[in-house]
Write a protein that holds these residues in place. Structure first.
Motif, PDB file in Angstrom:
ATOM      1  N   GLY A 211     -32.374  20.007 -24.371  1.00 48.75           N
ATOM      2  CA  GLY A 211     -31.501  19.542 -23.373  1.00 48.75           C
ATOM      3  C   GLY A 211     -32.291  19.512 -21.936  1.00 48.75           C
ATOM      4  N   LYS A 212     -31.342  19.094 -20.958  1.00 46.23           N
ATOM      5  CA  LYS A 212     -32.344  19.081 -19.547  1.00 46.23           C
ATOM      6  C   LYS A 212     -31.693  20.051 -18.795  1.00 46.23           C
ATOM      7  CE  LYS A 212     -33.733  14.138 -19.646  1.00 46.23           C
ATOM      8  NZ  LYS A 212     -33.407  12.953 -18.982  1.00 46.23           N
ATOM      9  N   LEU A 213     -32.445  20.696 -17.852  1.00 44.67           N
ATOM     10  CA  LEU A 213     -31.837  21.686 -17.009  1.00 44.67           C
ATOM     11  C   LEU A 213     -31.053  20.910 -15.955  1.00 44.67           C
ATOM     12  CD1 LEU A 213     -34.633  24.195 -16.329  1.00 44.67           C
ATOM     13  CD2 LEU A 213     -32.675  24.719 -17.997  1.00 44.67           C
ATOM     14  N   ASN A 214     -29.783  21.593 -15.646  1.00 40.49           N
ATOM     15  CA  ASN A 214     -29.076  20.911 -14.573  1.00 40.49           C
ATOM     16  C   ASN A 214     -28.920  21.674 -13.300  1.00 40.49           C
ATOM     17  OD1 ASN A 214     -26.378  20.225 -13.137  1.00 40.49           O
ATOM     18  ND2 ASN A 214     -25.885  18.852 -14.992  1.00 40.49           N
ATOM     19  N   LYS A 215     -29.396  21.348 -12.349  1.00 37.72           N
ATOM     20  CA  LYS A 215     -29.506  22.266 -11.121  1.00 37.72           C
ATOM     21  C   LYS A 215     -28.095  22.861 -10.823  1.00 37.72           C
ATOM     22  CE  LYS A 215     -31.369  22.725  -6.526  1.00 37.72           C
ATOM     23  NZ  LYS A 215     -32.149  21.936  -5.347  1.00 37.72           N
ATOM     24  N   SER A 216     -26.946  21.962 -10.812  1.00 32.94           N
ATOM     25  CA  SER A 216     -25.759  22.409 -10.080  1.00 32.94           C
ATOM     26  C   SER A 216     -25.279  23.244 -11.212  1.00 32.94           C
ATOM     27  CB  SER A 216     -24.827  20.861 -10.203  1.00 32.94           C
ATOM     28  OG  SER A 216     -24.404  20.193 -11.514  1.00 32.94           O
ATOM     29  N   ILE A 217     -25.313  23.015 -12.342  1.00 35.51           N
ATOM     30  CA  ILE A 217     -24.645  23.988 -13.420  1.00 35.51           C
ATOM     31  C   ILE A 217     -25.311  25.537 -13.200  1.00 35.51           C
ATOM     32  CG2 ILE A 217     -24.410  24.991 -15.783  1.00 35.51           C
ATOM     33  CD1 ILE A 217     -24.223  21.999 -16.376  1.00 35.51           C
ATOM     34  N   ILE A 218     -26.565  25.443 -13.046  1.00 32.63           N
ATOM     35  CA  ILE A 218     -27.292  26.847 -12.704  1.00 32.63           C
ATOM     36  C   ILE A 218     -27.061  27.337 -11.452  1.00 32.63           C
ATOM     37  CG2 ILE A 218     -29.717  27.870 -12.537  1.00 32.63           C
ATOM     38  CD1 ILE A 218     -30.691  25.534 -14.334  1.00 32.63           C
ATOM     39  N   THR A 219     -26.979  26.742 -10.561  1.00 34.19           N
ATOM     40  CA  THR A 219     -26.524  27.132  -9.190  1.00 34.19           C
ATOM     41  C   THR A 219     -24.940  27.759  -9.222  1.00 34.19           C
ATOM     42  OG1 THR A 219     -27.809  25.461  -8.088  1.00 34.19           O
ATOM     43  CG2 THR A 219     -26.250  26.469  -6.639  1.00 34.19           C
ATOM     44  N   SER A 220     -24.129  26.952  -9.727  1.00 33.81           N
ATOM     45  CA  SER A 220     -22.911  27.477  -9.894  1.00 33.81           C
ATOM     46  C   SER A 220     -22.625  28.580 -10.591  1.00 33.81           C
ATOM     47  CB  SER A 220     -21.921  26.346 -10.449  1.00 33.81           C
ATOM     48  OG  SER A 220     -20.558  26.814 -10.714  1.00 33.81           O
ATOM     49  N   ALA A 221     -23.263  28.751 -11.717  1.00 36.71           N
ATOM     50  CA  ALA A 221     -23.389  29.939 -12.654  1.00 36.71           C
ATOM     51  C   ALA A 221     -23.857  31.059 -11.852  1.00 36.71           C
ATOM     52  CB  ALA A 221     -24.210  29.622 -13.859  1.00 36.71           C
ATOM     53  N   LEU A 222     -25.056  30.764 -11.214  1.00 36.86           N
ATOM     54  CA  LEU A 222     -25.828  32.033 -10.571  1.00 36.86           C
ATOM     55  C   LEU A 222     -24.815  32.347  -9.396  1.00 36.86           C
ATOM     56  CD1 LEU A 222     -29.433  30.796 -10.221  1.00 36.86           C
ATOM     57  CD2 LEU A 222     -28.517  32.692 -11.632  1.00 36.86           C
ATOM     58  N   ARG A 223     -24.143  31.603  -8.715  1.00 35.91           N
ATOM     59  CA  ARG A 223     -23.258  32.061  -7.625  1.00 35.91           C
ATOM     60  C   ARG A 223     -22.304  32.736  -8.257  1.00 35.91           C
ATOM     61  NH1 ARG A 223     -22.704  26.335  -4.282  1.00 35.91           N
ATOM     62  NH2 ARG A 223     -24.667  26.176  -3.016  1.00 35.91           N
ATOM     63  N   TYR A 224     -21.836  32.656  -9.315  1.00 35.60           N
ATOM     64  CA  TYR A 224     -20.519  33.381  -9.954  1.00 35.60           C
ATOM     65  C   TYR A 224     -21.219  34.671 -10.460  1.00 35.60           C
ATOM     66  CZ  TYR A 224     -16.645  35.187 -12.674  1.00 35.60           C
ATOM     67  OH  TYR A 224     -15.716  35.631 -13.204  1.00 35.60           O
TER      68      TYR A 224
END
Length: 476
Positions: A211-224
């Protein structure tokens, strides 16, 4: 209207049904883990078992840090995610990268780590710790995926396979002539690898390997997830400080006694693991769908009664249980009573403190765990040099109770003011029983306390029994 009545009528049945189905794996796993623990206790001395325990706590810490709280973010966002495979891929990739960095640091710092864990230069065991870390993270994500998709069969297989293979590897290595604590460490590492391989295979359709890394998903997950880290680390300190306090102020033998007592706590861990397997996603689902808070209250009451009654029975039978261990482990029976708080109070906190996560006020998790850590540190400093493993168990048990109470009062403040009287009375009863078990060690006193606890909770026990009857009838 009719559907609503049906849901109310069978709400408890559905709750019990999920708990029973998800308990198959933990029950099977706990059974083989118990056999493995007894086997290990007969094969190695308490001091050697103490070294294994420190190795296990090191694995737990490094896994926790490497995840960066993304495993929590994965579970939190799973229900609302439109592309669950992409969510899994992004969270897992970041956790794997950090685990590789952690493994490199472990290798570089092998000398002080080996000295802390084993009091020698066992670099081979340190290398095993570094290698198994990323493998274990993959397995843990696969276990979470089984739970979140509600696949009971896969979850059961994955839960049992680790403990069954652990037992097989212990016996196998011993037969090959590998002696001492390394026998258990090698077996533990290989069983974790076996679990990971099996779990990934079972959940292979949910993995996106290219797959491809999704910056928005990673950012959202890290914020939580990242705000969880201090609380999770404090939680690890809370649950592991006892062993390191014994390492500093006592002996490896005391750690071994302490570890063998903790194995008996696995009976309660069956309830915790089964409950936690579905409660977290279910609580989020109920909250998001606006379910009546009475559902949360009933779950809290039932799970508390189950844990308190089971704890009282284990305390009552503790001396009988340790008859199956080698005679030198009999001292562990006095360590057991307050250790039961570690599982029971943590599990109760899942319900009474869930308002913190539902309201996304996760900073309060840090407040609760940090406060409990301070209490545990002070307790260990005072009690461990004087009482050894018994002192560590008292300190840890009371700090876990403080952790649960703090989360409960915070949850009542930011969510809604649920009743706490029954929780407090049950906690008072089991605390008094545990203290008297250590002071008097009298079967008569234990029977009196256990009987009173059952009588006090008779109404709830009857309610649980009625739900079980309806559950059986519904299955027919």
């Amino acid at each position: 209207m009719q559907q609503e009545e049906t849901n109310r009528k069978y709400g408890g049945v559905q709750f019990l049904s999920q708990m029973i189905y998800f308990s198959f794996g933990p029950i099977g796993g706990a059974f083989f883990a118990f056999l493995a623990s007894i086997t290990a206790a007969w094969l190695i001395d308490p001091g050697e078992l103490g070294r294994v325990s420190l190795f296990t706590t090191a694995i737990t810490l490094t896994t926790l840090v490497s995840n960066l709280g993304l495993d929590r973010a994965y579970m939190r966002e799973f229900a609302s995610s439109k592309n669950k495979e992409e969510l899994l891929y992004n969270c897992l990739c970041v956790s794997l990268c950090t685990s590789i960095v952690a493994s490199i640091l472990i290798i570089l710092l092998r000398q002080p780590i080996a000295g802390l864990l084993f009091d020698n230069s066992d670099y081979l065991s340190i290398a095993i710790l570094a290698v198994i870390l990323p493998i274990d993270i993959i397995g843990e994500y696969s276990i979470y995926t089984c739970r979140l998709y509600g696949n009971v069969k896969k979850y059961t297989i994955a839960s049992i396979i680790q403990q069954l293979s652990y037992l097989i590897y212990i016996v196998g290595f011993y037969c090959l002539g590998i002696r001492g604590y390394r026998t258990i460490i090698f077996a533990r590492a290989l069983s974790m690898a076996t679990k990971s391989i099996v779990a990934v295979f079972l959940e292979r359709e949910h993995y996106c390997f290219f797959g491809k890394l999704n910056k928005s998903i990673i950012t959202s997950a890290l914020r939580y997830g990242v705000p969880y880290m201090p609380a999770l680390i404090c939680s690890w300190v809370l649950n592991s400080m006892d062993k390191y306090a014994l390492r500093i102020w006592s002996t490896y033998d005391e750690i071994g006694f302490y570890t063998s007592a903790f194995t008996i706590v696995s009976v309660l861990a069956i309830v915790r693991n089964a409950f936690n397997s579905f409660w977290t996603p279910l609580a989020y689902k109920w909250y998001d769908e606006g379910e009546d808070v009475s559902y949360f209250e009933k779950v809290g009451d039932y799970i508390t009664v189950i844990l308190i009654v089971l704890s009282s029975l284990i305390i009552l039978l503790r001396n009988v249980i340790f008859k199956i261990y080698k005679p030198e482990y009999s001292h562990a029976a006095n360590i057991l009573p307050f250790l039961l708080f570690v599982i029971s109070m943590e599990t109760i906190s899942y319900v009474v403190g869930c308002g913190i996560n539902l309201k996304k006020k996760t900073i309060f998790n840090l407040v609760a765990t940090a406060s409990a850590c301070v209490i545990n540190l002070i307790g260990n400093y005072i009690l461990v040099p004087r009482m050894g493993g018994v002192g560590a168990s008292i300190s840890t048990g009371m700090s876990c109770m403080a952790y649960m109470l703090i989360k409960m009062f915070i949850s009542r403040t930011i969510w809604y003011k649920f009743s706490i009287i029954r929780y407090l009375i049950n906690i008072l009863l089991i605390t008094a029983m545990s203290a008297c078990a250590i002071i008097f060690n009298s079967i008569f006193v234990d029977v009196c306390f256990a009987t009173f606890i059952i009588i006090y909770n008779l109404k709830s026990i009857y309610g649980i029994w009625a739900i079980m009857i309806r559950f059986v009838k519904k299955r027919k």
